[in-house]
Design an enzyme around this catalytic site. Structure first.
Site, PDB file in Angstrom:
ATOM      1  CG  ASN A 197      -0.484  -0.171   2.540  1.00 18.83           C
ATOM      2  OD1 ASN A 197       0.420  -0.611   2.541  1.00 18.83           O
ATOM      3  ND2 ASN A 197      -1.080   0.437   3.658  1.00 18.83           N
ATOM      4  CB  ILE A 198       1.822   3.565  -2.338  1.00 18.13           C
ATOM      5  CG1 ILE A 198       2.538   2.591  -2.788  1.00 18.13           C
ATOM      6  CG2 ILE A 198       2.510   5.010  -2.482  1.00 18.13           C
ATOM      7  CD1 ILE A 198       2.997   2.601  -4.243  1.00 18.13           C
ATOM      8  CD  GLU A 199      -1.329   4.675   4.456  1.00 16.50           C
ATOM      9  OE1 GLU A 199      -0.778   5.477   5.366  1.00 16.50           O
ATOM     10  OE2 GLU A 199      -2.437   3.850   4.811  1.00 16.50           O
ATOM     11  CB  CYS A 209      -5.383  -1.321  -1.823  1.00 16.92           C
ATOM     12  SG  CYS A 209      -6.515  -0.619  -0.998  1.00 16.92           S
ATOM     13  CD  GLU A 213      -5.231  -6.098  -1.183  1.00 14.32           C
ATOM     14  OE1 GLU A 213      -4.725  -4.988  -1.148  1.00 14.32           O
ATOM     15  OE2 GLU A 213      -6.092  -6.444  -0.428  1.00 14.32           O
TER      16      GLU A 213
HETATM   17  N1  THU Z   1      -5.495  -1.301   2.285  1.00 17.69           N
HETATM   18  C1  THU Z   1      -4.800  -2.255   1.441  1.00 17.69           C
HETATM   19  O1  THU Z   1      -3.621  -2.203   1.185  1.00 17.69           O
HETATM   20  N2  THU Z   1      -5.452  -3.230   1.034  1.00 17.69           N
HETATM   21  C2  THU Z   1      -6.805  -3.327   1.389  1.00 17.69           C
HETATM   22  O2  THU Z   1      -7.617  -4.326   0.712  1.00 17.69           O
HETATM   23  C3  THU Z   1      -7.807  -2.572   2.316  1.00 17.69           C
HETATM   24  C4  THU Z   1      -6.678  -1.393   2.727  1.00 17.69           C
HETATM   25  C5  THU Z   1      -4.559  -0.317   2.847  1.00 17.69           C
HETATM   26  C6  THU Z   1      -4.922   1.209   2.409  1.00 17.69           C
HETATM   27  C7  THU Z   1      -4.497   1.846   3.371  1.00 17.69           C
HETATM   28  O3  THU Z   1      -3.020   2.369   3.097  1.00 17.69           O
HETATM   29  C8  THU Z   1      -4.382   1.250   4.757  1.00 17.69           C
HETATM   30  O4  THU Z   1      -4.604  -0.135   4.336  1.00 17.69           O
HETATM   31  C9  THU Z   1      -5.478   1.449   5.520  1.00 17.69           C
HETATM   32  O5  THU Z   1      -6.755   1.172   5.181  1.00 17.69           O
END
Ligand code: THU
Length: 124
Positions: free
Chosen positions: A42-44, A53, A55
């Site tokens: 995940n990259i915020e 996300c 995936e």
């Molecule tokens: N996130 C994912 O990477 N995959 C998911 O299926 C659900 C959520 C990440 C997004 C965000 O960076 C963090 O989890 C919290 O929601």
């Protein structure tokens, strides 16, 4: 490659997560038909909705490399979370009916799911 090995790859991907806003690091590894491993994390973003996300980072990365056939996918997160709604939609459209291995961080136990169970009555 067995599920534990693919989950180990997802754990390596999780270490690359950029998750300073949620502190929730997710790693994903996809096994391709020709036995390549594609990582995603995940990259915020400070502009929160721009976050992506793990995936979908992995799936979009694979597709952008011309890879369109997959054997299995593994996802690792602190809660062993199942993919969110938009990720389920993209898994349905681009990965299809392959095993989805889900694990809580480095736990030895994992669950196996299929998209038809996670996303019944899909759009498209
Ligand atoms: N996130 C994912 O990477 N995959 C998911 O299926 C659900 C959520 C990440 C997004 C965000 O960076 C963090 O989890 C919290 O929601």
């Amino acid at each position: 490659m067995n599920p534990s090995n693919l989950l180990e790859e997802a754990f390596l991907a999780q270490k690359k997560a950029q998750s300073k806003y949620s502190n929730f690091s997710v790693g994903c590894a996809i096994l391709t038909d020709d036995n390549k491993i594609i990582h995603g994390c995940n990259i915020e973003s400070a502009a929160y909705p721009s976050t992506m996300c793990a995936e979908r980072v992995a799936i979009y990365s694979a597709i952008s490399q011309g890879i369109t056939n997959f054997k299995s996918i593994a996802v690792v997160s602190p809660l062993g979370a199942k993919p969110c709604g938009p990720c389920r939609q993209i898994i349905h459209e681009y990965l299809g009916d392959i095993p989805i291995y889900i694990c809580q961080d480095k736990s030895k136990d994992f669950e196996t799911h299929y998209i038809k169970d996670l996303l019944p009555y899909p759009f498209g």
